[in-house]
Write an enzyme that holds these catalytic residues in place. Structure first.
Site, PDB file in Angstrom:
ATOM      1  CB  CYS A  19      41.043  48.563  37.174  1.00 25.23           C
ATOM      2  SG  CYS A  19      42.720  48.365  37.804  1.00 25.23           S
ATOM      3  CE1 TYR A  25      43.992  47.942  47.448  1.00 29.77           C
ATOM      4  CE2 TYR A  25      45.049  45.841  47.845  1.00 29.77           C
ATOM      5  CZ  TYR A  25      45.053  47.089  47.262  1.00 29.77           C
ATOM      6  OH  TYR A  25      46.111  47.470  46.478  1.00 29.77           O
ATOM      7  CB  CYS A  26      40.543  48.228  45.165  1.00 24.45           C
ATOM      8  SG  CYS A  26      40.068  49.537  44.042  1.00 24.45           S
ATOM      9  CB  SER A 117      49.366  50.634  43.803  1.00 23.92           C
ATOM     10  OG  SER A 117      48.817  51.932  43.813  1.00 23.92           O
ATOM     11  CG  MET A 188      41.636  53.680  54.071  1.00 21.03           C
ATOM     12  SD  MET A 188      41.625  55.292  53.334  1.00 21.03           S
ATOM     13  CE  MET A 188      41.797  54.909  51.634  1.00 21.03           C
ATOM     14  NE  ARG A 258      39.798  61.589  47.052  1.00 23.16           N
ATOM     15  CZ  ARG A 258      40.222  62.154  48.172  1.00 23.16           C
ATOM     16  NH1 ARG A 258      39.507  63.079  48.750  1.00 23.16           N
ATOM     17  NH2 ARG A 258      41.349  61.788  48.724  1.00 23.16           N
ATOM     18  CG  ASP A 524      36.171  60.209  93.882  1.00 25.05           C
ATOM     19  OD1 ASP A 524      35.162  60.018  94.565  1.00 25.05           O
ATOM     20  OD2 ASP A 524      36.394  61.304  93.332  1.00 25.05           O
TER      21      ASP A 524
HETATM   22  N1  SAM Z   1      44.727  51.898  39.844  1.00 27.01           N
HETATM   23  C1  SAM Z   1      45.612  52.842  40.445  1.00 27.01           C
HETATM   24  C2  SAM Z   1      46.452  52.199  41.542  1.00 27.01           C
HETATM   25  O1  SAM Z   1      46.114  51.079  41.973  1.00 27.01           O
HETATM   26  O2  SAM Z   1      47.413  52.821  41.944  1.00 27.01           O
HETATM   27  C3  SAM Z   1      44.939  54.101  40.925  1.00 27.01           C
HETATM   28  C4  SAM Z   1      43.626  53.966  41.632  1.00 27.01           C
HETATM   29  S1  SAM Z   1      43.684  53.127  43.186  1.00 27.01           S
HETATM   30  C5  SAM Z   1      41.996  53.216  43.687  1.00 27.01           C
HETATM   31  C6  SAM Z   1      44.488  54.333  44.160  1.00 27.01           C
HETATM   32  C7  SAM Z   1      45.138  53.836  45.426  1.00 27.01           C
HETATM   33  O3  SAM Z   1      44.133  53.469  46.343  1.00 27.01           O
HETATM   34  C8  SAM Z   1      46.063  52.634  45.293  1.00 27.01           C
HETATM   35  O4  SAM Z   1      47.323  52.965  45.854  1.00 27.01           O
HETATM   36  C9  SAM Z   1      45.391  51.562  46.084  1.00 27.01           C
HETATM   37  O5  SAM Z   1      46.348  50.707  46.695  1.00 27.01           O
HETATM   38  C10 SAM Z   1      44.629  52.386  47.107  1.00 27.01           C
HETATM   39  N2  SAM Z   1      43.483  51.687  47.705  1.00 27.01           N
HETATM   40  C11 SAM Z   1      42.470  51.076  47.065  1.00 27.01           C
HETATM   41  N3  SAM Z   1      41.597  50.529  47.952  1.00 27.01           N
HETATM   42  C12 SAM Z   1      42.076  50.806  49.189  1.00 27.01           C
HETATM   43  C13 SAM Z   1      41.641  50.518  50.526  1.00 27.01           C
HETATM   44  N4  SAM Z   1      40.532  49.823  50.755  1.00 27.01           N
HETATM   45  N5  SAM Z   1      42.373  50.953  51.561  1.00 27.01           N
HETATM   46  C14 SAM Z   1      43.517  51.666  51.341  1.00 27.01           C
HETATM   47  N6  SAM Z   1      43.977  51.976  50.115  1.00 27.01           N
HETATM   48  C15 SAM Z   1      43.280  51.552  49.049  1.00 27.01           C
HETATM   49 FE1  SF4 Z   2      42.699  48.637  40.000  1.00 26.15          FE
HETATM   50 FE2  SF4 Z   2      43.881  47.714  42.175  1.00 26.15          FE
HETATM   51 FE3  SF4 Z   2      44.075  50.322  41.480  1.00 26.15          FE
HETATM   52 FE4  SF4 Z   2      41.780  49.296  42.401  1.00 26.15          FE
HETATM   53  S1  SF4 Z   2      43.722  49.508  43.532  1.00 26.15           S
HETATM   54  S2  SF4 Z   2      42.026  50.631  40.700  1.00 26.15           S
HETATM   55  S3  SF4 Z   2      41.777  47.249  41.443  1.00 26.15           S
HETATM   56  S4  SF4 Z   2      44.880  48.545  40.422  1.00 26.15           S
END
Ligand code: SAM
Ligand code: SF4
Length: 554
Positions: A19, A25-26, A117, A188, A258, A524
């Protein structure tokens, strides 16, 4: 179809683990351990698997990641998918950075749905949360998608307390003149993202906020398998939706499968069982064998995920390695979210942040520095950073004695506290209605003397508090008193309880438990007469002793 009759017609394929952003958060700042290229699915393998799934009834495929639009052959993959008969929707979830450049070609190749996003409408906050630049590129991508006729353009916004929950109304405004579907996603837990329930803002809380501003908000009908609860402000071009994966899961109608970038089939986003389709494919499994393997995995799919607290403790891939979009799936004390970005401090007015808000140095993406000049930052929303740094702001959990750093329940160690005299008074009211009230008053209830039994129940309850309330200490009670009086005007029993001790922790829970148990006992004993009984006004009335001082309700 799984053993619960759920037909799976929606497949998400992760095109890459890589990425170009580092959303807090990811994904960790340093990125994730990447699978060697040779172990990732090739474009040909992706198409072979997609073909199989489409043949078996999948009619929607979403490409995700990592960031799917950094895979060089993404346009070709979309083009090949477009050739699959029966596949109605080819969608992509992207962070939007490369979108403006690629979208015309993707559209031409057959891409017909898009999710972008975007978690904030404030450029500096964007750089903070994604640890990279690019806000304007994403905005440009959103506009480009609307210009090219994507309708609606879905905008995914993960809502996190202390970061962007104050922008919910701005995101609703964003739908006024654009055909967007802004999807508020509950935060999440995934490996490494420091999830904590206090950071999650529930859909109900968001909806309340929005309804206060837009009381005329309309609920829109939803499809059975839809994970979104959708609403619209009348006359706005776009709409909003909530993805309530955490507060109200939608496992019952789950239709999703998935495939990770390394070729593993995951039947549940929050489950850790995986089957390597890549290995079977590479060892020459026939189409029939592959279908059998996939069918068996789907057959083992559980009825629902393990619940949010269990998920947060479970081993799972980080989100970026699942490559899913959370289409399927919480407020506390005050503190200050303080983030330093490129020489600025971003300040939140309602700063209940438990966010990892270590300040970032002048260029986003560099190692965090510990800040020391809190004063320099207080007051307004943006401050020029003069002295270089700011003090880390307390976690909300710092203010809550019964939660640990992770927001999990913990018992307070009172060993170091001094003994002192402590007392507490609590109360409750039981509305009985005329008939039951008359019988209690005349002591005609068949089960016995309601007021006398409830009084004893209250005293017993106080003594049992530490066994009933998980984080309460066992403390010596020197005196418990429970009194019940009759309120003719309201046809009610009014309960007062008081508890006293000499010790290291207070007795408010004991007093509250006494009042509750007395109230429940009244219920009760009278329920054979009527069920129209309301227990109300359970509250602490006063408390004395202890470090935090006295409390008295006026
Ligand atoms: N990189 C792309 C993007 O950010 O849209 C696709 C992959 S990303 C993992 C897919 C979606 O998961 C995004 O909309 C991101 O905001 C959401 N996401 C990632 N971590 C998350 C979390 N901990 N809780 C909720 N949504 C999450
Ligand atoms: Fe990349 Fe953010 Fe998408 Fe995760 S949520 S894959 S870090 S853009």
């Amino acid at each position: 179809m799984d053993s619960f009759g759920r037909q799976h017609n929606y497949l998400r394929i992760s095109l890459t683990e890589k990425c170009n952003l580092r959303c807090q958060y990811c994904m960790p700042e340093e990125g994730v351990q990447l699978t060697p290229k040779s172990e990732l699915l090739t474009a040909q393998e992706i198409i072979t698997l997609a073909k199989l799934f489409v043949k078996e009834g999948v009619d929607k495929i979403r490409l995700t990641g990592g960031e799917p639009l950094i895979r060089p052959d993404v346009v070709e993959i979309v083009g090949e998918l477009h050739k699959l008969e029966g596949l109605k929707t080819i969608a992509v979830t992207t962070n939007g950075i490369n979108l403006t450049r690629l979208l015309p070609r993707l559209k031409e190749a057959g891409l017909n749905a898009i999710n972008i996003s975007l978690d904030t409408l404030v450029p500096a906050k964007f750089e903070f949360i994604v640890r990279r630049k690019g806000f304007h590129k994403v905005m440009e991508g959103i506009h480009k998608a609307t210009e090219l006729g994507y309708h609606p353009v879905k905008v995914n916004c993960v809502v996190m307390r202390g970061f962007n929950e104050d922008e919910v109304l701005d995101f609703v405004d964003f739908t006024k003149d654009l055909p967007l579907d802004v999807r508020f996603i509950e935060y999440m837990p995934f490996d490494g993202n420091k999830w904590n329930f206090k950071k999650m803002v529930s859909y109900k809380e968001m909806l309340d906020t929005i309804k206060q501003r837009w009381p005329e908000l309309e609920k829109l009908p939803c499809e059975t398998s839809s994970t979104a609860k959708s609403y619209k402000v009348p006359h706005f071009q776009g709409q909003i939706s909530f993805i309530t994966s955490m507060s109200e899961h939608f496992c019952g109608s789950c239709n999703r499968l998935r495939i990770t970038a390394d070729g593993n089939l995951k039947v549940c986003l929050f489950g850790n069982s995986e089957v390597s389709l890549r290995d079977h494919l590479r060892s020459g499994a026939s189409e029939e064998e592959l279908i059998q393997i996939i069918g068996a995995a789907v057959g083992r799919k559980k009825k629902q995920h393990a619940g949010m607290f269990n998920i947060s403790r479970m081993k799972n891939r980080p989100m970026v390695l699942i490559g899913s979009h959370p289409e399927k799936q919480w407020h506390i004390a005050t503190g200050i979210l303080q983030t330093q970005l490129r020489g600025y401090c971003v300040f939140q007015k309602d700063p209940s942040s438990t966010f990892d808000t270590k300040c970032l140095d002048a260029s986003v993406g560099q190692a965090p520095v510990d800040c020391q000049s809190k004063e320099a930052c207080s007051g307004s929303e943006f401050h020029t950073r003069e002295s270089g740094s700011c003090t880390r702001v307390p976690h909300a959990s710092d203010n809550l004695t019964h939660t640990d750093e992770e927001g999990r329940a913990t018992m307070v160690d009172v060993g170091g506290k001094p003994d002192s005299r402590r007392s507490a008074v609590a109360g409750a009211v039981v509305l009985l209605g005329e008939k039951a009230f008359g019988m209690v008053k005349q002591n005609q209830v068949k089960k016995g003397d309601v007021l006398a039994v409830a009084q004893i129940a209250g005293i017993q309850g106080a003594k049992l508090t530490s066994q009933l309330i998980p984080l309460c200490h066992t403390i010596p009670l020197y005196h418990v008193e429970v009194s019940l009086s009759l309120d003719e005007a309201r046809h009610a029993v009014v309960i007062r309880s008081s508890c006293h001790t000499w010790g290291r922790t207070g007795v408010e829970m004991e007093a509250l438990t006494a009042a509750s148990l007395a109230a429940l006992t009244v219920y009760d004993m009278c329920k054979a007469v009527t069920h129209d009984i309301i227990i109300q006004e359970l509250k602490l009335i006063s408390k004395t002793g202890g470090q935090r001082g006295d409390f008295s309700r006026v």
